[in-house]
Design a protein around this motif. Sequence first.
Motif, mmCIF file in Angstrom:
data_model
loop_
_atom_site.group_PDB
_atom_site.id
_atom_site.type_symbol
_atom_site.label_atom_id
_atom_site.label_comp_id
_atom_site.label_asym_id
_atom_site.label_seq_id
_atom_site.Cartn_x
_atom_site.Cartn_y
_atom_site.Cartn_z
ATOM 1 N N ALA A 127 -63.578 18.798 -22.981
ATOM 2 C CA ALA A 127 -64.786 18.639 -23.793
ATOM 3 C C ALA A 127 -65.739 17.626 -23.173
ATOM 4 C CB ALA A 127 -64.403 18.215 -25.208
ATOM 5 N N ARG A 128 -65.199 16.531 -22.642
ATOM 6 C CA ARG A 128 -66.049 15.502 -22.031
ATOM 7 C C ARG A 128 -66.782 16.033 -20.809
ATOM 8 N NH1 ARG A 128 -61.772 11.923 -23.571
ATOM 9 N NH2 ARG A 128 -60.721 12.240 -21.575
ATOM 10 N N ARG A 129 -66.128 16.917 -20.064
ATOM 11 C CA ARG A 129 -66.710 17.417 -18.818
ATOM 12 C C ARG A 129 -67.584 18.654 -19.027
ATOM 13 N NH1 ARG A 129 -64.295 16.060 -13.831
ATOM 14 N NH2 ARG A 129 -62.705 14.438 -13.960
ATOM 15 N N GLY A 130 -67.549 19.262 -20.221
ATOM 16 C CA GLY A 130 -68.199 20.535 -20.498
ATOM 17 C C GLY A 130 -69.698 20.536 -20.222
ATOM 18 N N PRO A 131 -70.373 21.639 -20.510
ATOM 19 C CA PRO A 131 -69.894 22.797 -21.285
ATOM 20 C C PRO A 131 -69.403 23.974 -20.449
ATOM 21 C CG PRO A 131 -72.249 22.913 -21.080
ATOM 22 C CD PRO A 131 -71.819 21.694 -20.310
ATOM 23 N N GLN A 132 -68.977 23.732 -19.226
ATOM 24 C CA GLN A 132 -68.385 24.802 -18.439
ATOM 25 C C GLN A 132 -67.285 24.207 -17.564
ATOM 26 O OE1 GLN A 132 -71.621 26.527 -16.274
ATOM 27 N NE2 GLN A 132 -72.094 24.668 -15.126
ATOM 28 N N ALA A 133 -66.300 25.032 -17.233
ATOM 29 C CA ALA A 133 -65.155 24.515 -16.487
ATOM 30 C C ALA A 133 -64.331 25.670 -15.936
ATOM 31 C CB ALA A 133 -64.279 23.644 -17.395
ATOM 32 N N ASP A 134 -63.439 25.328 -15.034
ATOM 33 C CA ASP A 134 -62.407 26.257 -14.577
ATOM 34 C C ASP A 134 -61.181 25.998 -15.446
ATOM 35 O OD1 ASP A 134 -60.424 27.714 -13.363
ATOM 36 O OD2 ASP A 134 -60.549 26.710 -11.420
ATOM 37 N N ARG A 367 -60.471 24.221 -31.076
ATOM 38 C CA ARG A 367 -61.337 23.190 -30.479
ATOM 39 C C ARG A 367 -62.577 23.791 -29.817
ATOM 40 N NH1 ARG A 367 -58.924 18.358 -28.683
ATOM 41 N NH2 ARG A 367 -60.980 17.924 -27.788
ATOM 42 N N PHE A 368 -62.455 25.013 -29.286
ATOM 43 C CA PHE A 368 -63.557 25.641 -28.541
ATOM 44 C C PHE A 368 -63.802 27.057 -29.066
ATOM 45 C CE2 PHE A 368 -61.645 22.439 -25.843
ATOM 46 C CZ PHE A 368 -62.738 21.788 -25.283
ATOM 47 N N PRO A 369 -64.209 27.179 -30.318
ATOM 48 C CA PRO A 369 -64.356 28.516 -30.918
ATOM 49 C C PRO A 369 -65.384 29.392 -30.227
ATOM 50 C CG PRO A 369 -65.356 26.827 -32.313
ATOM 51 C CD PRO A 369 -64.581 26.100 -31.257
ATOM 52 N N LEU A 373 -65.981 33.846 -21.338
ATOM 53 C CA LEU A 373 -65.844 33.975 -19.897
ATOM 54 C C LEU A 373 -67.200 33.751 -19.225
ATOM 55 C CD1 LEU A 373 -63.573 37.147 -19.644
ATOM 56 C CD2 LEU A 373 -62.904 34.784 -19.160
ATOM 57 N N ALA A 374 -67.167 33.052 -18.090
ATOM 58 C CA ALA A 374 -68.400 32.826 -17.335
ATOM 59 C C ALA A 374 -68.532 33.809 -16.175
ATOM 60 C CB ALA A 374 -68.417 31.390 -16.795
ATOM 61 N N ARG A 375 -67.604 34.734 -16.082
ATOM 62 C CA ARG A 375 -67.631 35.726 -15.002
ATOM 63 C C ARG A 375 -66.980 37.005 -15.523
ATOM 64 N NH1 ARG A 375 -65.154 33.547 -9.585
ATOM 65 N NH2 ARG A 375 -66.719 31.962 -10.059
ATOM 66 N N ASP A 376 -67.401 38.147 -15.024
ATOM 67 C CA ASP A 376 -66.793 39.411 -15.423
ATOM 68 C C ASP A 376 -65.326 39.443 -14.997
ATOM 69 O OD1 ASP A 376 -69.146 40.288 -16.510
ATOM 70 O OD2 ASP A 376 -69.729 41.479 -14.746
ATOM 71 N N VAL A 377 -64.512 40.109 -15.791
ATOM 72 C CA VAL A 377 -63.079 40.189 -15.502
ATOM 73 C C VAL A 377 -62.825 40.757 -14.106
ATOM 74 C CG1 VAL A 377 -60.909 41.296 -16.185
ATOM 75 C CG2 VAL A 377 -62.456 40.398 -17.938
ATOM 76 N N GLN A 378 -63.586 41.786 -13.729
ATOM 77 C CA GLN A 378 -63.369 42.443 -12.433
ATOM 78 C C GLN A 378 -63.679 41.523 -11.256
ATOM 79 O OE1 GLN A 378 -64.869 43.773 -15.034
ATOM 80 N NE2 GLN A 378 -63.516 45.491 -15.540
ATOM 81 N N GLU A 379 -64.412 40.440 -11.501
ATOM 82 C CA GLU A 379 -64.780 39.524 -10.424
ATOM 83 C C GLU A 379 -63.744 38.426 -10.207
ATOM 84 O OE1 GLU A 379 -68.576 37.943 -11.383
ATOM 85 O OE2 GLU A 379 -69.605 39.876 -11.293
ATOM 86 N N PRO A 395 -63.218 30.736 -14.731
ATOM 87 C CA PRO A 395 -64.453 30.059 -15.160
ATOM 88 C C PRO A 395 -64.799 30.410 -16.609
ATOM 89 C CG PRO A 395 -64.737 31.256 -13.079
ATOM 90 C CD PRO A 395 -63.472 31.727 -13.688
ATOM 91 N N VAL A 396 -65.073 29.385 -17.407
ATOM 92 C CA VAL A 396 -65.440 29.588 -18.803
ATOM 93 C C VAL A 396 -66.631 28.700 -19.148
ATOM 94 C CG1 VAL A 396 -63.119 30.233 -19.549
ATOM 95 C CG2 VAL A 396 -63.819 27.824 -19.612
ATOM 96 N N THR A 397 -67.269 29.020 -20.252
ATOM 97 C CA THR A 397 -68.358 28.206 -20.763
ATOM 98 C C THR A 397 -68.295 28.223 -22.286
ATOM 99 O OG1 THR A 397 -70.758 27.808 -20.660
ATOM 100 C CG2 THR A 397 -70.012 30.104 -20.776
ATOM 101 N N TRP A 398 -68.962 27.262 -22.926
ATOM 102 C CA TRP A 398 -68.955 27.208 -24.398
ATOM 103 C C TRP A 398 -70.206 26.490 -24.901
ATOM 104 C CZ3 TRP A 398 -65.685 24.546 -21.182
ATOM 105 C CH2 TRP A 398 -65.790 23.147 -21.183
#
Length: 398
Positions: A127-134, A367-369, A373-379, A395-398
């Motif tokens: 959460a501190r590093r967000g809003p995107q992460a691996d 915690r992260f409702p 995903l920040a990328r398509d599954v196929q990628e 990769p995700v984002t929120w």
Amino acid sequence: MTIRTQLPLEQPSPLQLAPVLRALQTQGPIHPIRTAVGDPAWLVTGYEEVRRLLDDHRLGRAHPAPDNAARTGESVLFGGPIGDFDTEQLDHRRMRALLQPHFSPKRMRALRPRVEALTSDLLDELARRGPQADLHARLALPLPIAVICELLGVPYADRAQFHAWTQAAADVTDKTRSEQGLTELFTYGRQLVARKRREGHLGGDSEDADVITRLALTEGVSDDEAAILGMLLLFAGHETTVVAIGMGALWLLAHRDQWQELLGDPSRVNAAVEEILRASGVGGHGILRYARVDLDVAHVRVRAGDLVLLDLSAGNHDAEVFAEPDRFDINRQAGAHLTFGYGARYCLGAPLARIELQTVFSQLISRFPTMRLARDVQELTVNSHLLTGGLAELPVTW
């Protein structure tokens, strides 16, 4: 026999069973194939056959002529036969007897609060590093490593080293890398056991002592045996759970209705974990076994010494047992899956893996409702060169 299929099977998506595997299943439960290194083998894909053979003493991990045995890949430890053919079953019973007490229900229950605290800390940092992460690097990888370090008594500060060694040992494409990784891991294990022997006599026999300390102080257990058992637990106790957390998160994020259902009803998490465990394998690998004698499998004659691959993922996607097996459904009754094996070789760490998965998805979703995903599954990239597979990143984002 005519062999038309060679591993690895092409996988169009991390969430899709290999189409060739589905086609094979329509033809029967056992198939002649060639492994990735060109050796002949049998691939068993039917649920009932896989389940039965997992607990069949006529199959084993050892081979009477190991230098001439068929192999699945270049990994020294996981690509071919291991153990003594004449004493394999006795050795296995001894190993189970030594390790079973360390994975008792009581010890696992006692570990749950610590797993919950470690997960919470990792999500705080996320959460501190967000809003995107691996999510692989920030959660799926560090949590199982931290848990297994505490259980075994392995210094967490050494995590980068031993994780690199376990990944090298599991490399199915590079024999030299696999040999070096295994050597480094075993050397590290011996050094750790020696230190435990020196330091562990002060309370090392208490129930609170870590696993490697208790192994090191067990009468009749040599340094080498304690090191081998400890390092095998280190490998199995984090590599496979890393994969399960990453794939579980991917399944839920790719099926938003299931994510939302868990958000609205957290009591479904245990069922969701079982469905994740059932669905996550992509098949085409299989648990490696060698036939100790001639035997028949679904009216097919398997000869002594033949390599037999028990495909747990294919069994978990058998439509005769799981309706619409390619559909991800957390309301499914998936508890009969084969992911942890069956019978005498059922995974000792299954209760711990379940605790980690239940804890992760209980906390992550609440915690992260809005996570997505920040990328398509196929990628997304799958670690196809590793025995355990899994995602290289998530990769995700929120």
